[in-house]
Structure formats: C-alpha cells, structure tokens
Design an enzyme around this catalytic site. Structure first.
Site, PDB file in Angstrom:
ATOM      1  CB  ILE A 169      -0.928  -0.039   1.014  1.00  0.00           C
ATOM      2  CG1 ILE A 169      -0.263  -0.478   2.490  1.00  0.00           C
ATOM      3  CG2 ILE A 169      -2.074  -1.162   0.916  1.00  0.00           C
ATOM      4  CD1 ILE A 169      -1.206  -0.499   3.837  1.00  0.00           C
ATOM      5  CG  ASN A 185      14.424  -1.402   3.306  1.00  0.00           C
ATOM      6  OD1 ASN A 185      15.187  -0.405   3.851  1.00  0.00           O
ATOM      7  ND2 ASN A 185      14.385  -1.600   2.273  1.00  0.00           N
ATOM      8  N   PRO A 186      15.697  -0.716   6.708  1.00  0.00           N
ATOM      9  CG  PRO A 186      17.660  -0.353   7.796  1.00  0.00           C
ATOM     10  CD  PRO A 186      16.855  -1.034   6.904  1.00  0.00           C
ATOM     11  CB  THR A 207      10.622   0.901   3.161  1.00  0.00           C
ATOM     12  OG1 THR A 207      11.133  -0.607   4.086  1.00  0.00           O
ATOM     13  CG2 THR A 207      11.218   0.872   2.037  1.00  0.00           C
ATOM     14  CD  GLN A 233       4.767   3.089   5.743  1.00  0.00           C
ATOM     15  OE1 GLN A 233       3.938   2.995   6.338  1.00  0.00           O
ATOM     16  NE2 GLN A 233       5.109   3.329   4.531  1.00  0.00           N
ATOM     17  CE  LYS A 248       8.075  -5.744  20.011  1.00  0.00           C
ATOM     18  NZ  LYS A 248       8.413  -4.729  20.841  1.00  0.00           N
ATOM     19  N   GLY A 275       4.200   0.081  10.634  1.00  0.00           N
ATOM     20  CA  GLY A 275       3.461   1.177   9.678  1.00  0.00           C
ATOM     21  C   GLY A 275       2.655   2.472  10.387  1.00  0.00           C
ATOM     22  CD  GLU A 276      -2.146   0.667  10.946  1.00  0.00           C
ATOM     23  OE1 GLU A 276      -3.186   1.084  11.057  1.00  0.00           O
ATOM     24  OE2 GLU A 276      -1.754  -0.451  10.965  1.00  0.00           O
TER      25      GLU A 276
HETATM   26 MO1  MOS Z   1      -4.674   0.078   8.658  1.00  0.00          MO
HETATM   27  S1  MOS Z   1      -5.961   1.477   9.101  1.00  0.00           S
HETATM   28  O1  MOS Z   1      -4.910  -1.039  10.019  1.00  0.00           O
HETATM   29  O2  MOS Z   1      -5.139  -0.111   7.121  1.00  0.00           O
END
Ligand code: MOS
Length: 764
Positions: free
Chosen positions: A470, A652-653, A655, A659, A722, A725-726
């Site tokens: 994504i 990958n440090p 990418t 994020q 772990k 991304g969020e």
């Molecule tokens: Mo993310 S909001 O869990 O696609």
C-alpha cells in the site's frame, strides 16, 4: 566486499524495488486498467441523510447521447445482497446496501448508477436524473436528538472493557488528580488515487480491478453479495495509490459495478469523484474521552480511568475501542475503562491509520502531560516512573518494550534538557516556543499467510503471495527476505503481490504484512535451502560430510563451514530437473484459507505468533515536537519533530524510516489541520474536497527526524518483526497539544489545534 545478505538481505538499507516503476509512471494501478469497449459508470448520491426515495424521473437522463442503462433500487433490489461487516465475520465496511430499497440511511449514499458509452455521457445523465425524496430529520452525531448511545459491551459480544483493581476508590484517595475531557474530530483518508472499480465478466468468471488492501477479503465478500463461488472471482490490485485503511474493507460500489457489468454484458469502469469518496468509503469517526488519573506526589499512577465515545452509523456497531492500548501503556494497579458507541444517521466509519490508538492515546497522553504539570515534574520523568515490563490488566509480560530507551534517544536528539518547563518562558522575538512530547505504541498483529517461492535453474527467484504493497515497501521487504535466505541479490528476485491468483495473504491492516508474510517467505526459502543442501551432501555431492544445518546460502553459492563452496546453479541442477518450488503457510487450525482475510478471524487468531496468550506484544516510541506560536496572530508553526521508535527487527531501515516519517507528518496534519466538518441540521459533510479539508503542504513541514532503535524480540515471531507502519502517527497529536500548552499555558483538549482556538487566550 559486502555479502549478498548485507547488500540485499534482511536489514539492508535498500531503495524500494518498485521505486523506478512508480517514478517513471510505469506502475499500473488498478485504476489504470484499460478494458476493451468499456462502459463508464457515474454515481448519484443522496443529498438527504435519512428518509426515502419517493420518485425517480429518468426521462432526461435517458435522452443523453451514449446513455446505456440506469441502476436504481427499482431494478437492483435484493439481487445484490448487503455485505457482511468485519465485526459480523464478513469483509464489508458497512451493512448499509444502497439500491436495495428506497431507504436512505446517510447523506452521500449511492442512489443511482448511470451507465454510458463515455464518462462524460454518464456524468451528464447523472446530472439530469431527477430523484425526489421524503426527508426525515437526521441525527448528525454526538448530542443530536435521536442519536442512540450503546455500551460497546452490549453492541459487541467480543468487546471487553479492560479493568483491574478499584479505580474509583483509588482516584478519590489520590494526592494528585486529573479529571478532564478530550475530543477528536471526523477525519477522512483522502488517498490520492480516487475510489475506482472496473469489473469484467468472461462467461461466469468475474475479474475486479480495484485498489485493495484485502484482495482475498474482496473476493469472498463479493462472492457472498452476488451469490457465486469465490473461485469464480479474481481481484487484481498490484499497486495502491494510498489506502490508510480506506481500502481495507469492501465498499458497496464493487458488487454494484459487478452487477452492472453482468447486466450489460460489457466491462464497466467506475471512477467516483473526490467528494463522493467522503461517503462511499469509510472515515475516522469523531470521538470523546473522559480521563481520570490519580497519582501520588512522586508521580506514580494509582488510578487510571478512560471512558470513550465514538460515533457510528445507525445499523453498524463499528468501534475502534482504543482502551485496549490506553489501559496497557503504564503501570497502574487500579484501571477502569468503558467504551460506548453513538448511533447516528451517518455512513459507517472504518479503519484509518492507527484506528484505535490515534484518538485514545491523544486523550491519555494529553492527560499525562497535565499530570506532569500538576506534579511540577518533567513529562519524560513521569513516564519513566510509570514504565513497566508487564501490562497492568492481566499482568502479562511484554515480549519486549523499549519505551524509555526511545524517550532517552529522542530527548537527546531533540535537546530536551535545555527546556525551561515554565509555559511561555522560551521565546524568539514575537515567537513563543513550545516543546512537548508523548509516548506512542502500536500492537503487533499477524495474520495467516501463505507464499510460494520458485527458484529457476538460472538462479532467479519468484516470490508469490496475495499480500499488498500500500506504498509501504512490501515488495521490497518481501524480496529482501528471499534474497537473504537464498543468498542472492535483490535484482535476482521478482515479487508478485495483490492478486487472488496468488497464495492467500491477510488484509494489509493493523501493520501486519511484514511480520505475517516475511515469516512464511523465509519458511518457503528454508524448504528450498534444505532441498539444495540434501543434494549437495550426498556421498557423490560436493559438500559430502558437512553438517546440513550449517550450510549457508550466500553470494550465489552453498557454503560449508569448512570453506567448501558449490555454485547455486550447479546445486539447483543437482537437486532438481527444473525449478525448485516451495509453498509455505502459517494458517492456524480451523481457519479456512479463503476466509483468512477477515481481520477478526484471521489476525487475532495469530496475533503475536502461534498461541501467545501468556504474553503481549507492542512496538513503542517517543515523539517530541517543537512549535513556534506568534504572540500576536497566534499562528502555529512546527519547525521540528523528533521520533524514536523500537519495533523489533527492521527488515529495511529506509522503508521503515519513510513509514515512521510519514506517520509523524500525518500526526502533525491530524493535530493542526484535519477535520471533516458536519452540518448539524442535514448530517452532511460540507468540506468534502481537498481545498477545504485542510492538510499541510511542504512548507508546513520542516525538520522531521526519525530514529529507529535496534531491538531484538525472539518471542514475537520467528524473525522478530513487529509492525511499524501505524506506529508513527499515534503520539504526535498529544505531543503537539502538549507543546501548545508549554508555549502558551493554554490547554487545547479538542483536536485539531488551530490558531482560532488560541485567539481567546490571555496575552502571551
Ligand atoms: Mo490500517 S488503518 O490498519 O489499514
């Protein structure tokens, strides 16, 4: 010379392998698909939020040159079934199914679909369609007459309100107390790629091109809605132009476009407009919070209670319930929490980046800052005094937790020791400087996943899995895992994603893709390695006598511990007549592979690995923000953000850093700019465009520094990964509000923090 693993393997700092395609415009997004003799679709959406369609006059629409067909509730009805939502075990974001009846359940609901030979003709016909409505008074959200508040526990069988001890009594007895309310607004993802869908039938087989975070979920959900076998449906989504959760659940349009294509016997392409995207997909609903913190004079938390309210649609019990995280961040013997949902005449909200944590941690981390002020204690020190290696609710140990190392690293990089804690004390001419900080955390979740790895006789590798990139770098980290395990360089690896013809993989949600998929790719590669090694250690083999477990694949060769080497291509020829293929999966018992794209059944089944019920797993971070606020105009600028994060093994440090940086920038956007405005009378969003839905531009974002701390976690999963991304945008909202307080002495408890909220403040 660096080895193949150093150059291309796990941990290598490589540019994304799809970067060139994206920069050159050769990456083909689902929206880019061109099909032979397409029909174009254009949506008509409802101006009213509640009521019924009373009449449709289509004479003028039908007169438009190129008009082909019109779908309304009069000719669709029960033929397209409503989607089953995630919370009900399905794949849809909402149970509201437009065109099923004359009923209108939210503003912007699809009321008709015009089909024509060109986009322009479909749009013209849509504008000429006359629909008459009988409107009823809608409930817009919180405080609206008719809105219905329901305890989350009542609304959902699986919801738990975390609690321990006696928070009420402990609060009453506490020496220092904070008792405050906070709120966050409605927000929309606004991915740059518009919401589009193209459907084509080949006899009884359907192909869907649509940007998706969940191709298997879409396949299953559409099969349910159209009443056909999932195997007859292919969903293709190789690249996604922004998702952030908005393409995680199936929306209503997809089944309707598939239905239109079958009815017309031609492929149909829909491109929804930007404003339609505000109501035909999901969004982050507004939330309210009541936090009570009780502490002793040393800052030790004695009582924590977090009550949250979230708006949802009339029929769906959607909730994010971030108390699951906010009650587990700090040590505290007495914890209470309660989540309630408020049903209003709105479209159903859905996942939006860090769905539970963004609103709930904003409230908690604002309250923690208020507690630090009350105690006259440094806010970093307050977190240190309440740090814990066990979550307080069930006493489960964290698999690893580096919250304080993150605070230490970020504080040092930021220069926090130079902070004068007195509000308004740091100045630069007319600009008052505010420094604030907050914790961030995000749970590590995993979904059932499968992957196929094929090693050709020429030593080229293909990795296939229906995971999704994504924009996060999934192609790259998956490729790196194969390169690492097979001793090859990234140029020798091809990764295929986003297609239901590939082995199943979970929804790209909950930041689970890297942990879920890289672990099974590594497993498939290990199977290939074992085959190559077995052939090489036979009495006739070149590595006879070597310990098979100790033979490594590196730099295109098999390496024995004694220094003997066998080139990979020879080893392949020895082991197989052709390519060597391996399929690996990590699918828990009882989970049907074609059902595994469901977040609830799938992700939770594997959260933290095989059966981690005795431990709990989160990634952590610390975020520091500097603001400059003009003492006369109250203009707010943000020259500097520093975030330090620890999220297990980083594949990958580069990418990862992108994020986290994106998360921090989005956090600033969320804190200072974003809000979808709702007309209370009509329950309509009235800034449904990118001109009036405020987001920062480049000039608003200055220095953003990301520090990724090394962290080893040998419990969370085999590779110790772990999700991250969020993680980045969780703490930023509170860090900004806390910096505003430090600059001005004014506490803003309702996001976004905009200068108008500072105008009424006393002179600063
Ligand atoms: Mo993310 S909001 O869990 O696609």
């Amino acid at each position: 010379m660096p080895s193949s693993a150093q150059k291309s393997g796990i941990g290598a700092n490589v540019a994304r392998i799809d970067g060139r395609q994206k920069v050159m415009g050769t990456a083909r997004y689902a929206s880019d698909v061109s099909v032979a003799s397409p029909v174009f679709a254009y949506l008509v959406i409802s101006p009213i939020a509640r009521g019924r369609i009373t009449a449709i006059d289509d004479r003028a629409a039908r007169a438009v040159a190129g008009f082909l067909d019109l779908l309304t509730h009069e000719n669709v009805g029960e033929r397209v079934k409503g989607g089953k939502t995630f919370s009900a075990g399905g794949y849809a974001g909402t149970s509201i199914q437009p065109l099923a009846s004359d009923r209108i359940q939210h503003a912007g609901q699809i009321t008709a679909i015009l089909l024509a030979d060109s986009f322009e003709a479909a749009r013209e016909a849509a504008h000429r369609l006359q629909i008459a409505y009988a409107a009823e008074t809608p409930s817009a959200g919180f405080d609206s007459p008719g809105a219905e508040t329901v305890a989350a526990k009542t609304a959902s069988k699986t919801h738990e309100d975390p609690e321990t001890g006696d928070a009420g009594t402990a609060f009453e007895a506490a020496a220092v107390k904070i008792d405050q309310s906070y709120s966050t607004p409605t927000q929309h993802h606004n991915p740059i790629e518009l919401f589009t869908t193209t459907c084509a039938w080949d006899s009884d087989r359907l192909t869907i091109w649509e940007g998706s975070q969940n191709v298997y979920g879409y396949q299953n959900g559409i099969a349910q809605q159209l009443g056909i076998e999932p195997e007859k449906i292919r969903v293709i989504s190789p690249f996604i132009g922004g998702a952030f959760g908005s393409r995680g659940s199936l929306t209503q349009r997809t089944a309707l476009i598939a239905f239109a294509a079958r009815r017309l016997g031609r492929p149909v392409k829909l491109v929804a407009t930007r404003d339609q995207g505000f109501t035909i997909a999901t969004y982050r609903a507004e939330t309210r919070h009541h936090i009570r913190l009780g502490a002793d004079r040393d800052g030790k938390l004695l009582s924590l209670s977090h009550e949250g309210w979230e708006v949802t649609s009339r029929p769906d019990p959607y909730m994010v319930a971030g108390t699951s995280s906010s009650t587990r961040l700090y040590a505290c013997a007495n914890v209470a929490s309660k989540v309630s949902i408020v049903h209003a005449d709105r479209c159903t909200p859905g996942f939006m980046r860090s769905p539970p944590e963004v609103p709930y941690i904003f409230a908690l981390e604002s309250a923690m800052d208020e507690l630090a002020v009350e105690l006259a204690m440094d806010p970093v020190e307050l977190r240190r005094r309440n740090d814990t290696m066990k979550e307080p609710i069930k006493g489960l140990p964290f698999t690893s937790r580096a919250l304080m190392p993150c605070f230490d690293a970020a504080a040092k990089a930021f220069g926090w020791e130079k902070r004068n804690p007195k509000p308004g004390s740091m100045r630069d001419g007319d600009w008052i400087i505010g420094w604030g900080c907050a914790s961030t955390l995000y749970p590590t979740v995993m979904g059932p996943a499968a992957a196929r790895v094929v090693l050709s006789p020429q030593g080229l590798v293909k990795v296939q899995t229906a995971a999704h990139d994504i924009g996060t770098g999934a192609y790259t980290v998956i490729g790196q895992t194969a390169a690492d395990r097979l001793g090859l360089s990234l140029e020798q690896i091809t990764v295929e994603l986003g297609d239901t013809e590939l082995p199943p993989a979970p929804v790209a949600g909950g930041s689970n893709t890297t942990a879920s998929v890289c672990n099974v790719v590594a497993k498939a590669c290990e199977e290939i390695r074992a085959k190559l090694v077995a052939a090489a250690v036979t009495p006739q083999g070149p590595l006879f006598g070597a310990d098979p477990a100790a033979i490594k694949l590196s730099d295109g060769a098999l390496l024995a511990p004694d220094g003997r080497k066998e080139p990979l291509m020879k080893a392949i020829a020895r082991a197989s007549n052709g390519a060597i293929e391996a399929y690996a999966e990590n699918i828990p018992h009882g989970v049907k592979p074609n059902a595994m794209a469901n977040l609830y059944r799938g992700l939770q089944a594997l959260a933290g690995g095989a059966d981690l019920k005795d431990r709990i797993q989160f990634a952590f971070g610390a975020e520091f923000v500097e603001l400059r606020i003009n003492r006369y105009t109250r203009e707010i600028r943000c020259p500097r953000v520093v975030g330090a994060f620890a999220a297990g093994r980083v594949v990958n440090p580069r990418t990862a850093k992108s994020q986290l940086m994106g998360g921090l920038i989005w956090g600033l956007s969320s804190a200072l700019h974003e809000a979808t405005e709702i007309d209370r009378r009509s329950a309509r969003f009235y800034n449904a465009d990118l001109a009036s839905y405020l987001i920062p531009v480049n000039a608003d974002i200055e220095q953003v520094e990301v520090i990724v701390l090394p962290e080893t976690d040998d419990q969370v999963n085999e590779l110790g990964i772990k999700g991250l991304g969020e993680l980045g945008n969780v703490g930023t909202n509170a860090a900004v509000a806390n910096a505003v307080y430090h600059a001005t002495g004014v506490r803003i408890r309702d996001l976004p923090v905009r200068l108008e909220k500072l105008l009424a403040a006393p002179a600063i």
